[in-house]
Each structure stands twice: as structure tokens, then as C-alpha cells.
Design a protein around this motif. Structure first.
Motif, PDB file in Angstrom:
ATOM      1  N   CYS A  24     -38.046  43.338   3.777  1.00 29.70           N
ATOM      2  CA  CYS A  24     -37.537  42.470   4.849  1.00 29.70           C
ATOM      3  C   CYS A  24     -36.029  42.560   5.007  1.00 29.70           C
ATOM      4  N   GLY A  25     -35.337  43.129   4.024  1.00 28.74           N
ATOM      5  CA  GLY A  25     -33.901  43.339   4.170  1.00 28.74           C
ATOM      6  C   GLY A  25     -33.582  44.482   5.116  1.00 28.74           C
ATOM      7  N   GLU A  26     -34.531  45.379   5.322  1.00 23.22           N
ATOM      8  CA  GLU A  26     -34.334  46.451   6.316  1.00 23.22           C
ATOM      9  C   GLU A  26     -34.371  45.778   7.678  1.00 23.22           C
ATOM     10  N   GLU A  27     -33.392  46.086   8.516  1.00 25.99           N
ATOM     11  CA  GLU A  27     -33.171  45.218   9.676  1.00 25.99           C
ATOM     12  C   GLU A  27     -34.344  45.119  10.650  1.00 25.99           C
ATOM     13  N   THR A  28     -35.093  46.181  10.836  1.00 24.23           N
ATOM     14  CA  THR A  28     -36.196  46.059  11.798  1.00 24.23           C
ATOM     15  C   THR A  28     -37.423  45.401  11.163  1.00 24.23           C
ATOM     16  N   ILE A  80     -27.831  42.396  14.017  1.00 24.35           N
ATOM     17  CA  ILE A  80     -28.191  41.990  12.662  1.00 24.35           C
ATOM     18  C   ILE A  80     -26.990  42.284  11.774  1.00 24.35           C
ATOM     19  N   ASN A  81     -26.494  41.261  11.114  1.00 27.11           N
ATOM     20  CA  ASN A  81     -25.359  41.443  10.202  1.00 27.11           C
ATOM     21  C   ASN A  81     -25.623  40.736   8.875  1.00 27.11           C
ATOM     22  N   ASN A  82     -25.057  41.317   7.851  1.00 30.14           N
ATOM     23  CA  ASN A  82     -25.150  40.764   6.504  1.00 30.14           C
ATOM     24  C   ASN A  82     -24.287  39.489   6.372  1.00 30.14           C
ATOM     25  N   VAL A  83     -24.632  38.653   5.426  1.00 30.75           N
ATOM     26  CA  VAL A  83     -23.901  37.398   5.173  1.00 30.75           C
ATOM     27  C   VAL A  83     -22.406  37.663   4.943  1.00 30.75           C
ATOM     28  N   GLU A  84     -22.115  38.602   4.051  1.00 30.72           N
ATOM     29  CA  GLU A  84     -20.703  38.865   3.714  1.00 30.72           C
ATOM     30  C   GLU A  84     -19.945  39.401   4.929  1.00 30.72           C
ATOM     31  N   THR A  85     -20.588  40.252   5.723  1.00 34.33           N
ATOM     32  CA  THR A  85     -19.960  40.761   6.942  1.00 34.33           C
ATOM     33  C   THR A  85     -19.543  39.594   7.825  1.00 34.33           C
ATOM     34  N   LEU A  86     -20.474  38.674   8.051  1.00 33.65           N
ATOM     35  CA  LEU A  86     -20.209  37.532   8.931  1.00 33.65           C
ATOM     36  C   LEU A  86     -19.149  36.617   8.336  1.00 33.65           C
ATOM     37  N   ARG A 111     -21.367  44.997   5.349  1.00 31.32           N
ATOM     38  CA  ARG A 111     -21.435  44.814   3.900  1.00 31.32           C
ATOM     39  C   ARG A 111     -22.865  44.770   3.369  1.00 31.32           C
ATOM     40  N   GLY A 112     -23.851  45.011   4.247  1.00 29.27           N
ATOM     41  CA  GLY A 112     -25.242  44.949   3.807  1.00 29.27           C
ATOM     42  C   GLY A 112     -25.720  46.217   3.134  1.00 29.27           C
ATOM     43  N   GLY A 113     -24.986  47.306   3.304  1.00 29.83           N
ATOM     44  CA  GLY A 113     -25.373  48.538   2.629  1.00 29.83           C
ATOM     45  C   GLY A 113     -25.035  49.795   3.398  1.00 29.83           C
ATOM     46  N   CYS A 156     -28.744  36.822  10.905  1.00 32.42           N
ATOM     47  CA  CYS A 156     -27.970  37.003   9.689  1.00 32.42           C
ATOM     48  C   CYS A 156     -28.917  37.471   8.588  1.00 32.42           C
ATOM     49  N   ASN A 157     -28.594  38.611   8.003  1.00 32.17           N
ATOM     50  CA  ASN A 157     -29.437  39.167   6.947  1.00 32.17           C
ATOM     51  C   ASN A 157     -29.031  38.564   5.602  1.00 32.17           C
ATOM     52  N   ALA A 158     -29.810  37.597   5.152  1.00 29.49           N
ATOM     53  CA  ALA A 158     -29.565  36.938   3.862  1.00 29.49           C
ATOM     54  C   ALA A 158     -30.768  37.182   2.956  1.00 29.49           C
ATOM     55  N   LEU A 199     -18.199  48.031  16.572  1.00 26.27           N
ATOM     56  CA  LEU A 199     -18.929  49.014  17.375  1.00 26.27           C
ATOM     57  C   LEU A 199     -20.371  48.545  17.607  1.00 26.27           C
ATOM     58  N   LYS A 200     -20.996  48.044  16.552  1.00 26.54           N
ATOM     59  CA  LYS A 200     -22.368  47.524  16.680  1.00 26.54           C
ATOM     60  C   LYS A 200     -22.426  46.430  17.745  1.00 26.54           C
ATOM     61  N   TRP A 201     -21.465  45.520  17.693  1.00 30.37           N
ATOM     62  CA  TRP A 201     -21.452  44.427  18.670  1.00 30.37           C
ATOM     63  C   TRP A 201     -21.269  44.965  20.102  1.00 30.37           C
TER      64      TRP A 201
HETATM   65  C1  LIG Z   1     -34.937  48.932   2.133  1.00 29.99           C
HETATM   66  C2  LIG Z   1     -33.725  48.287   2.697  1.00 29.99           C
HETATM   67  C3  LIG Z   1     -33.345  47.024   2.255  1.00 29.99           C
HETATM   68  C4  LIG Z   1     -32.219  46.395   2.761  1.00 29.99           C
HETATM   69  N1  LIG Z   1     -31.889  45.164   2.292  1.00 29.99           N
HETATM   70  C5  LIG Z   1     -30.823  44.518   2.818  1.00 29.99           C
HETATM   71  C6  LIG Z   1     -30.487  43.208   2.388  1.00 29.99           C
HETATM   72  O1  LIG Z   1     -31.136  42.615   1.525  1.00 29.99           O
HETATM   73  N2  LIG Z   1     -29.416  42.601   2.962  1.00 29.99           N
HETATM   74  C7  LIG Z   1     -28.666  43.217   3.925  1.00 29.99           C
HETATM   75  O2  LIG Z   1     -27.734  42.624   4.435  1.00 29.99           O
HETATM   76  N3  LIG Z   1     -28.960  44.455   4.355  1.00 29.99           N
HETATM   77  C8  LIG Z   1     -30.023  45.120   3.824  1.00 29.99           C
HETATM   78  N4  LIG Z   1     -30.334  46.369   4.295  1.00 29.99           N
HETATM   79  C9  LIG Z   1     -29.498  46.950   5.377  1.00 29.99           C
HETATM   80  C10 LIG Z   1     -29.955  46.466   6.755  1.00 29.99           C
HETATM   81  O3  LIG Z   1     -30.971  47.323   7.231  1.00 29.99           O
HETATM   82  C11 LIG Z   1     -28.823  46.478   7.769  1.00 29.99           C
HETATM   83  O4  LIG Z   1     -28.193  47.701   7.736  1.00 29.99           O
HETATM   84  C12 LIG Z   1     -27.783  45.409   7.562  1.00 29.99           C
HETATM   85  O5  LIG Z   1     -28.360  44.140   7.434  1.00 29.99           O
HETATM   86  C13 LIG Z   1     -26.827  45.393   8.724  1.00 29.99           C
HETATM   87  O6  LIG Z   1     -25.807  44.452   8.525  1.00 29.99           O
HETATM   88  P1  LIG Z   1     -24.303  44.905   8.245  1.00 29.99           P
HETATM   89  O7  LIG Z   1     -23.949  45.915   9.300  1.00 29.99           O
HETATM   90  O8  LIG Z   1     -23.520  43.657   8.367  1.00 29.99           O
HETATM   91  O9  LIG Z   1     -24.273  45.493   6.890  1.00 29.99           O
HETATM   92  C14 LIG Z   1     -31.461  47.035   3.766  1.00 29.99           C
HETATM   93  C15 LIG Z   1     -31.827  48.297   4.204  1.00 29.99           C
HETATM   94  C16 LIG Z   1     -32.946  48.923   3.685  1.00 29.99           C
HETATM   95  C17 LIG Z   1     -33.309  50.263   4.192  1.00 29.99           C
END
Ligand SMILES: Cc1cc2nc3c(=O)[nH]c(=O)nc-3n(C[C@H](O)[C@H](O)[C@H](O)COP(=O)(O)O)c2cc1C
Ligand code: SF4
Ligand code: FES
Lengths: 419, 156
Positions: free
Chosen positions: A169-173, A205-211, A52-54, A78-80, A61-63
Motif C-alpha cells: 500500500c506504500g506504492e502510490e497506485t 501523492i506525497n510522503n509525510v516528510e516531503t509535505l 522523501r518517500g523513496g 499523503c503517504n503515511a 515538478l510533480k505538482w
Molecule cells: C513497494 C513500495 C513501497 C513503498 N512504500 C512507501 C511508503 O511506505 N511511504 C512512502 O512515502 N512512499 C513509499 N513508496 C514510494 C511511493 O510509491 C511514492 O513514490 C511516494 O509516496 C511519492 O511521494 P514523494 O514524492 O513525496 O516521495 C513505496 C514504493 C514502492 C514501490
């Protein structure tokens, strides 16, 4: 529809552990601890849950890419960071129901064999960080975190890492770099984080809503999840609605809800009697839809088929009073402000786009500026190190494709067509 | 010198990570808080020693993030008005202009009595309650002129 992710929103003291437990919380983790980790991974795969992060990648599959060797340290992040303009769902979860996120992280960590989890929360979310901190303390006090959680053999520590103002910083790496104390610039992939992530160790790395979806998948089963909404993009989804509607807010609805249904049935329709002009369906990186496209279903594949994307599920609604040149300018200014500077097309290209958009918006546009924007887009798109630069181009192209005459009017008449 | 409280917070942050460098963001935040809203070179040098980093590395990390105010003191109240798309659609420019008039400063400036600094920021994740602003740690949502007046009056 019975809510799952936002079920506790609006209840008194919904953030407290005792209330979470009273609403049936922390049962799923106890069931999960009695299962084999690979069975849980399979369940999540079978559910069809996509991130749900985008990006919408299959969570199960990721896991499954995480190495099984129990001697290797593994991490869950957790990507918050929630920075995509228009998006405020993760904040809604963390402020109001932090324990659903913790429970999701516990189950995920157990499934992938991680003994440490970090929650990367954006710096501006001070309230949310405090809520999470208090929730983590409550969980430790109960033995739900720390050594041998719920009396099992599984141990888990969860820590909060606070960002401090950088969308990248939202980009996972980039997020991993930031936790490691470096400038948050994206890493080259491969290696993917599942093999070499945080501190070089396998990381999910997973988004808040995903988790936050995970406890319900364990409790109600993968079938329940996969049967909701479209086959390839199932489950409940939070839509963050903002802009010119009567009732903006967070709406948890089945994936595949149409834009029309969301705006006119759930959000009470348009704010005033001005008609709808455009909708950004998935955060500002997502190319906009026009009033002719309101029957588009909000899910990963239907939006991709329209040349847009579901992204973070942020739905920004604009009526006829909105100026599309201004919208393009604001959105582009954001991207150039947030460019991390690692690659040239984005670092130099996005500010250039912003300068041109700014002069058009301010009535100083020149003949040929639209063509200049288009050629700059061509030079950026597909040539950037991470998706941020492409996002900037996609957003602008969406505006130009559907509202080119507004840009031309601005240039020719030195004023706005909309207001 | 970092305050005792800041040092304690850094000690606590160090326990979260397998390496010292990871605590740099928490350390900078504590130092900034201790100084009342900004960072100076001395803070970063001291953090570098504690975390066994080069001073330039600490500086580079701090410079990357917009919320660290390096050598830029801010007023007692740092008012940050969101100017991104959802807030703009709901009248953010109007709020910003109103704020500039009321405080008699331009965006980016601090009032003479060092009480208020006015900034604009990108989306703060509060778009459903636009327009909005953040003052120090707190979010203020669904703003209009009257509400802004009331909030400002409440700040001592
Ligand atoms: C520029 C950029 C910003 C991003 N910002 C977020 C973010 O704020 N939160 C988020 O969950 N994923 C964000 N993502 C996506 C993450 O890279 C990643 O795909 C995601 O955290 C994976 O979790 P998910 O599989 O649960 O979605 C962003 C990606 C990019 C390229
Ligand atoms: S595309 Fe932009 S944000 Fe991404 S690496 Fe390049 S400069 Fe950084
Ligand atoms: S656009 Fe202002 S908070 Fe999101």
C-alpha cells in the motif's frame, strides 16, 4: 544545524495546536494563501525538494503536472504507510507534530487546487492516527480546515484512511486502490496519478516528510532550502538510524551527510567495540555498503553512484556479529511475505529465493545454491510489475556481492562464520 | 449482527468518501473490534449489504490485509513481536523464545485460557527502539527479558 522538520520533537505537548502556533506554526499557510498557486509550485520547484518517500522525484515538478482546470476535482494523498523496514521518521512526525503535516498538506492542496486530502496511515500506527484525528479536529474548530480556511476563498477537507497491514500500500497506485476499497495491487502507469489518480481524478501523492518540508520552504524561501547540501539533492533530511550504534534515533541533518559522520559523530559510534561490518543506507531495498564505503554521502545521487539508494533514509548499522546470510534471509522473507501476487516473477520468485536462503541459513544449503540464487535474481530483476520485486533482488545482490564467502561458508560448513 | 457502535462508525466512515466501497476497510476494522479481534462471514455479508458490494468483494478486500483475522479468533491480548532486520539485530529471536517459554505456547498459538495470542510480524516502524512488540493497539519498545515480564504481569 537548526532543525526544521523535527523542530518541535521533544517539546512538551508538541502535538497540540496552540503549541504549534506558539512555535510559529500556521504562518506559512497564511502567507501562501496570499500568493498565486502557480507561484508556490515554482517556489517548490526552485527549492530542489525531491520526494522523501523513496523515489526522489522533484516535488514541484510533480505538482506542475496537475491540470489547471478549476472545474475538475483534484486530490492530495499523503503517504503515511511507512512500511520500509528500518524506517520510522513519518511516525516521529505524526506522533509528535501532526500540525506540521497538516500545514504542509494545506499549502500543497492550495498550490495544486485540491479540495480534499487523504492521509493514508498504516494500520499499526494507532497512536499516530489518534494524534492526527485530534489535530484535524482542532484545526476544524479554529477554521484552519473546512470552508474558507483562514478566511480565504480556499476550502479544504482532510480525512484519515487507515491501512490494515500490507507493505505494498506504500506504492502510490496500490495506495489509491486501497482508498477506493479494492485489493491494493499496483496500477498500470500511464496514466499517471497526476492525470488519473484517486477516483480517476488528478492526484498528487506525497510522503509525510516531503509535505512537512513545505511550510519552511514558504517561510524561509526556496534559496535557503536549495543551498543546504548537494546542489541536485538539497535540503534537510531525516535519517532513521537503527541497529548496532550507541544512540539510534531520528537525526535531521543536511542531505549529503556522510555515513561516517552520522554514525560516529551523531550516533555516538558503534554500540560495542565490535567493528562495523555493513550499513544499509536507505531501507532494506537499498543494497548495503561495507566498512570501506563509510565516506559515502547520504543523498540521492551519491548513493545511486555507489549502486545503492537513499530510499526512505533508513540507516541500518551492523557490526561484525551480524550474519549476512541471516540478514539476507530476513530481508527476503519480508519481500516474499509482502508480494501482492499480481505478477509471476515476484509472486513465485521471491518465495523461491526465501526457501533457498532459509536452507542456507539453517545449515542445509547445497552446492550450487549461490548460483541458483543468482539465476533466480536474473529472472526476477526488471521483469516485475512494480519496484517491489526489484527491491528484493537489489537487497540480495548487495549481500552476495560483498559477502559471498559467508554464504559459501554456511553451505560448506553448515554453520555461521559470524557467530 | 454488527453492533450499534460498529454501525455508527461505518456511517461516519461513509462521510469521508465519494463512494461507499471506500469505507470497506474502516467497516471491517469496526466489525473486527466489535467481535473482539476477528471477523466472521456474517460480518462481511452485512458489510456487503451496507456498502452495496458483493460479499466476495468484501471478503477479497479483507483477505488481502494481514491485520484482519478472518475466522481466526485471537486472545484478549494479541502479542505481536517484530522479527524484521533492526529488531533481529537487537535480539528479537531471544524475545520471541522467551515469550514462548513464559506463555508456554508456540508462535501462532493462543493460550488455553484465551488470554494471549503470540504472533511475529514484520517491521512496525519502531526500529530505533528495537527490539519491540505491539500488544493490541500499544507499542512496547526497547525490550529485554525483565521488561517483557513486567509488561505481561501488568496485563489482567
Ligand atoms: C513497494 C513500495 C513501497 C513503498 N512504500 C512507501 C511508503 O511506505 N511511504 C512512502 O512515502 N512512499 C513509499 N513508496 C514510494 C511511493 O510509491 C511514492 O513514490 C511516494 O509516496 C511519492 O511521494 P514523494 O514524492 O513525496 O516521495 C513505496 C514504493 C514502492 C514501490
Ligand atoms: S512486483 Fe510483487 S508487489 Fe509488485 S506488482 Fe508484482 S507481485 Fe505485486
Ligand atoms: S525492524 Fe522491528 S520495528 Fe522496524
Amino acid at each position: 544545524m537548526e532543525k526544521v522538520i523535527l523542530k518541535n520533537l521533544g517539546k512538551p505537548d508538541s502535538h497540540k495546536l496552540e503549541n504549534y502556533v506558539a512555535s510559529g506554526g500556521y504562518k506559512a499557510i497564511q502567507s501562501a494563501l496570499k500568493m498565486r498557486p502557480d507561484n508556490i509550485v515554482q517556489m517548490v520547484k526552485d527549492s530542489g525538494l525531491r520526494g522523501r518517500g523513496g523515489a526522489g522525484f522533484s516535488t514541484g515538478l510533480k505538482w506542475s503536472f496537475i491540470p489547471k482546470d478549476p472545474t475538475i476535482q483534484k486530490y492530495l494523498c499523503c503517504n503515511a504507510d511507512e512500511g520500509e523496514p528500518g524506517t520510522y521518521k513519518d511516525r516521529g512526525i505524526m506522533d509528535n507534530d501532526p500540525h506540521i503535516l497538516l500545514e504542509g498538506m494545506m499549502i500543497t492542496s492550495y498550490a495544486i487546487g485540491a479540495s480534499v486530502g487523504y492521509i493514508y496511515i498504516r494500520g499499526e500506527f494507532v497512536f499516530g492516527a489518534k494524534r492526527l484525528e485530534a489535530a484535524i479536529d482542532e484545526a476544524y474548530a479554529k477554521g484552519y480546515l473546512g470552508k474558507n480556511i483562514f478566511g480565504s476563498n480556499f476550502s479544504l477537507d482532510i480525512y484519515i484512511h487507515r491501512g490494515y497491514g500490507a507493505y505494498i500500500c506504500g506504492e502510490e497506485t496500490a495506495l489509491l486502490e486501497s482508498i477506493e476499497g479494492l485489493r491494493a495491487q499496483p496500477r498500470k502507469k500511464p496514466p499517471f496519478p497526476a492525470l488519473a489518480g484517486l477516483y480517476g481524478k488528478p492526484t498528487v501523492i506525497n510522503n509525510v516528510e516531503t509535505l512537512a518540508c513545505i511550510p519552511a520552504i514558504i517561510e524561509k524561501g526556496p534559496e535557503w532550502f536549495s543551498k543546504m547540501g548537494p546542489e541536485k539533492s538539497p535540503g534537510p533530511k531525516i535519517f532513521c538510524v537503527s541497529g548496532h550504534v550507541k544512540k539510534p534515533g531520528l537525526y535531521e541533518l543536511p542531505m549529503g551527510t556522510t555515513v561516517r559522520d552520522l554514525i560516529y559523530n551523531h550516533c555516538g559510534g558503534m554500540l560495542t567495540d565490535k567493528p562495523l561490518k555493513a550499513v544499509i543506507p536507505g531501507g532494506v531495498s537499498a543494497p548495503l555498503l561495507t566498512a570501506r564505503e563509510l565516506d559515502t554521502a547520504l543523498d540521492f545521487d551519491s548513493l545511486a553512484a555507489k549502486g545503492s539508494m537513499l530510499g526512505s533514509g533508513a540507516v541500518v548499522v551492523m557490526d561484525e556479529s551480524a550474519c549476512m546470510v541471516k540478514s539476507a534471509y530476513i530481508i527476503n522473507r519480508f519481500f516474499s511475505h509482502e508480494s501482492c501476487g499480481k505478477c509471476t516473477p515476484c509472486r513465485d520468485g521471491t518465495p523461491w529465493l526465501t526457501r533457498v536462503l532459509k536452507r542456507i541459513e539453517h545449515g542445509e544449503g547445497r552446492p550450487g545454491d549461490i548460483e541458483l540464487l543468482e539465476s533466480l535474481c536474473t529472472n526476477i530483476f526488471g521483469r516485475t510489475f512494480c519496484p517491489l520485486g526489484d527491491g528484493a533482488v537489489m537487497a540480495l545482490r548487495g549481500h552476495l556481492k560483498n559477502f559471498r564467502e559467508e554464504f559459501q561458508f554456511h553451505i560448506d560448513h553448515k554453520r555461521c562464520m559470524a557467530s | 449482527m454488527l453492533s450499534e457502535e460498529a454501525k455508527k462508525e461505518i456511517e461516519k466512515a461513509l462521510r469521508k468518501y465519494p463512494n461507499k466501497r471506500s469505507a470497506v476497510m474502516d467497516a471491517l476494522r469496526s466489525a473486527q473490534k466489535a467481535r473482539g479481534g476477528h471477523l466472521e462471514k456474517a460480518d462481511m455479508d452485512e458489510i456487503a449489504v451496507i456498502l452495496e458490494m458483493q460479499a466476495v468483494e468484501v471478503n477479497a478486500a479483507a483477505a488481502f490485509y494481514t491485520m484482519y483475522n478472518i475466522d481466526k479468533p485471537v486472545g484478549k491480548y494479541h502479542i505481536q513481536v517484530c522479527r524484521n532486520i533492526s529488531c533481529s539485530l537487537m535480539g528479537a529471536e531471544h524475545i520471541i523464545k522467551h515469550m514462548e517459554r513464559t506463555l508456554n505456547i508456540k508462535t501462532g498459538e493462543t493460550t488455553g485460557d484465551k488470554k494471549f495470542t503470540l504472533s511475529t510480524v514484520e517491521c512496525l516502524g519502531s526500529c530505533g527502539t528495537a527490539p519491540m512488540m505491539q500488544i493490541n493497539d500499544d507499542f512496547h519498545e526497547n525490550l529485554d527479558e525483565a521488561k517483557v515480564e513486567e509488561i505481561l504481569k501488568g496485563l489482567e
